[in-house]
Design a protein around this motif. Structure first.
Motif, short mmCIF file in Angstrom:
data_model
loop_
_atom_site.label_atom_id
_atom_site.label_comp_id
_atom_site.label_asym_id
_atom_site.label_seq_id
_atom_site.Cartn_x
_atom_site.Cartn_y
_atom_site.Cartn_z
N MET A 1 10.10 19.88 45.27
CA MET A 1 9.68 18.66 45.97
C MET A 1 8.21 18.76 46.37
SD MET A 1 11.17 17.05 49.53
CE MET A 1 12.81 16.63 48.99
N GLN A 2 7.45 17.69 46.08
CA GLN A 2 6.02 17.70 46.42
C GLN A 2 5.67 16.46 47.25
OE1 GLN A 2 3.39 19.00 43.10
NE2 GLN A 2 5.24 18.87 41.90
N LEU A 3 5.05 16.70 48.37
CA LEU A 3 4.73 15.60 49.28
C LEU A 3 3.62 14.71 48.72
CD1 LEU A 3 4.89 14.18 52.07
CD2 LEU A 3 3.24 15.87 52.91
N CYS A 4 3.87 13.38 48.76
CA CYS A 4 2.87 12.41 48.32
C CYS A 4 2.51 11.53 49.52
CB CYS A 4 3.46 11.58 47.18
SG CYS A 4 2.31 10.39 46.50
N ILE A 5 1.24 11.57 49.90
CA ILE A 5 0.80 10.83 51.09
C ILE A 5 0.11 9.53 50.67
CG2 ILE A 5 -0.65 10.95 53.16
CD1 ILE A 5 -0.41 14.04 52.94
N ALA A 6 0.56 8.41 51.25
CA ALA A 6 -0.03 7.11 50.91
C ALA A 6 -1.31 6.92 51.71
CB ALA A 6 0.97 6.00 51.22
N LEU A 7 -2.43 6.75 51.01
CA LEU A 7 -3.71 6.48 51.69
C LEU A 7 -3.83 4.97 51.88
CD1 LEU A 7 -6.06 8.95 49.74
CD2 LEU A 7 -4.91 9.31 51.93
N ASP A 8 -3.17 4.48 52.91
CA ASP A 8 -3.07 3.03 53.10
C ASP A 8 -3.92 2.51 54.26
OD1 ASP A 8 -1.38 2.55 51.01
OD2 ASP A 8 0.46 2.71 52.19
N LEU A 9 -4.89 3.29 54.70
CA LEU A 9 -5.71 2.82 55.82
C LEU A 9 -6.69 1.75 55.31
CD1 LEU A 9 -6.00 6.28 57.47
CD2 LEU A 9 -5.19 4.24 58.64
N PRO A 10 -7.18 0.90 56.22
CA PRO A 10 -7.95 -0.27 55.77
C PRO A 10 -9.32 0.00 55.13
CG PRO A 10 -7.55 -0.37 58.15
CD PRO A 10 -6.90 0.87 57.65
N THR A 11 -9.97 1.10 55.42
CA THR A 11 -11.29 1.31 54.84
C THR A 11 -11.36 2.67 54.14
OG1 THR A 11 -12.20 2.41 56.79
CG2 THR A 11 -12.39 0.00 56.72
N MET A 12 -12.35 2.81 53.26
CA MET A 12 -12.53 4.09 52.57
C MET A 12 -12.83 5.19 53.58
SD MET A 12 -14.78 5.19 49.30
CE MET A 12 -16.47 4.89 49.80
N GLU A 13 -13.65 4.85 54.57
CA GLU A 13 -14.04 5.85 55.57
C GLU A 13 -12.82 6.40 56.30
OE1 GLU A 13 -15.57 2.88 55.08
OE2 GLU A 13 -17.24 3.87 54.03
N GLU A 14 -11.93 5.48 56.70
CA GLU A 14 -10.72 5.94 57.43
C GLU A 14 -9.82 6.78 56.53
OE1 GLU A 14 -9.23 2.61 60.37
OE2 GLU A 14 -10.43 1.75 58.74
#
Ligand code: C5P
Length: 232
Positions: A1-14
């Motif tokens: 099992m490999q963790l996949c994190i969703a980069l769903d924050l509103p800006t590239m910087e965040e």
């Protein structure tokens, strides 16, 4: 099992701030429509420069005529991302053309097919696909397997069934994971890490339970620690 994190924050910087906090943990990072449309290749390069260990899943869910999908798949492979996805409902010919086009790459990205979007309720799904979600998801998964794809995006509760009908090595990537039973938010059928393990999920996708946590780095560490126990 490999963790996949969703980069769903509103800006590239965040999003990059989050990647920095996660450090050099061996995780997959999911880049979706919003970020890729806005920040494109630069975003991918920034991620890699912060965490060269991380793997990138480009979640663009391709759906078009077979030749256009194969063209896009080739462009995606040139970006050197590690995984991307298409819609299974684009059909078998599209699947075959995408996979054939990737043949020439020595190290091609993994290709997954979306079975049923989790935003559909049973009635809306049936009005479009003329079958229930489970039945159609199974059919789409078999079709993806038969046409050489690496796996599917599905609900954690369909993962084992899909593996039983295809192969244990056919990958399942499952959103709506609440590792320790956190708030479900707008997801309806959420699964914990234990459920994901029992369902043989390869990639649990976690967004809000990580990036909304006051300490995302410790949260990731905690999740990775549990995953490690599954492998021992
Ligand atoms: O914040 P949360 O953990 O619910 O995020 C889940 C991620 O998985 C989001 O990026 C969402 O867009 C994505 N996703 C989903 N359901 C699908 C496909 C993708 O929730 N069927």
């Amino acid at each position: 099992m490999q963790l996949c994190i969703a980069l769903d924050l509103p800006t590239m910087e965040e999003n990059l701030e989050l990647v920095k906090k996660i450090g050099d943990a061996p995780v997959w990072l999911k880049v979706g429509f919003r970020s890729y449309i806005r920040d494109g290749k630069e975003f991918l390069e920034n991620i890699k420069s912060i965490n060269p260990q991380s793997k990138i899943f480009l979640d663009l869910k391709l759906y078009d005529i077979p030749n256009t999908m194969a063209d896009a798949a080739e462009e995606i492979a040139l970006l050197e991302v590690d995984m991307f996805n298409i819609h299974a409902s684009a059909g078998e010919k599209a699947m075959r053309e995408v996979m054939q086009r990737l043949d020439k790459f020595e190290q091609r990205p993994l290709v997954l097919a979306v079975t049923a979007l989790t935003s559909f309720d049973e009635m809306t799904f049936e009005s479009i696909y003329e079958k229930g979600i489970k039945e159609k998801a199974m059919q789409f998964a078999k079709m993806s397997y038969d046409n050489g794809l690496d796996g599917v995006v599905c609900s954690a509760f369909e993962s084992k069934m899909i593996k039983d009908a295809t192969s244990a090595s056919f990958l399942t990537l499952c959103p709506a994971i609440r590792p320790f039973g956190e708030d479900a938010s707008d997801q309806s059928r959420v699964a914990t890490l234990e459920v994901a393990r029992d369902e043989m999920v390869d990639f649990p996708v976690v967004g809000r339970p990580i990036y909304k946590d006051i300490d995302p780095a410790s949260k990731v560490e905690k999740i990775l620690k549990v995953i490690k126990t599954f492998h021992s």
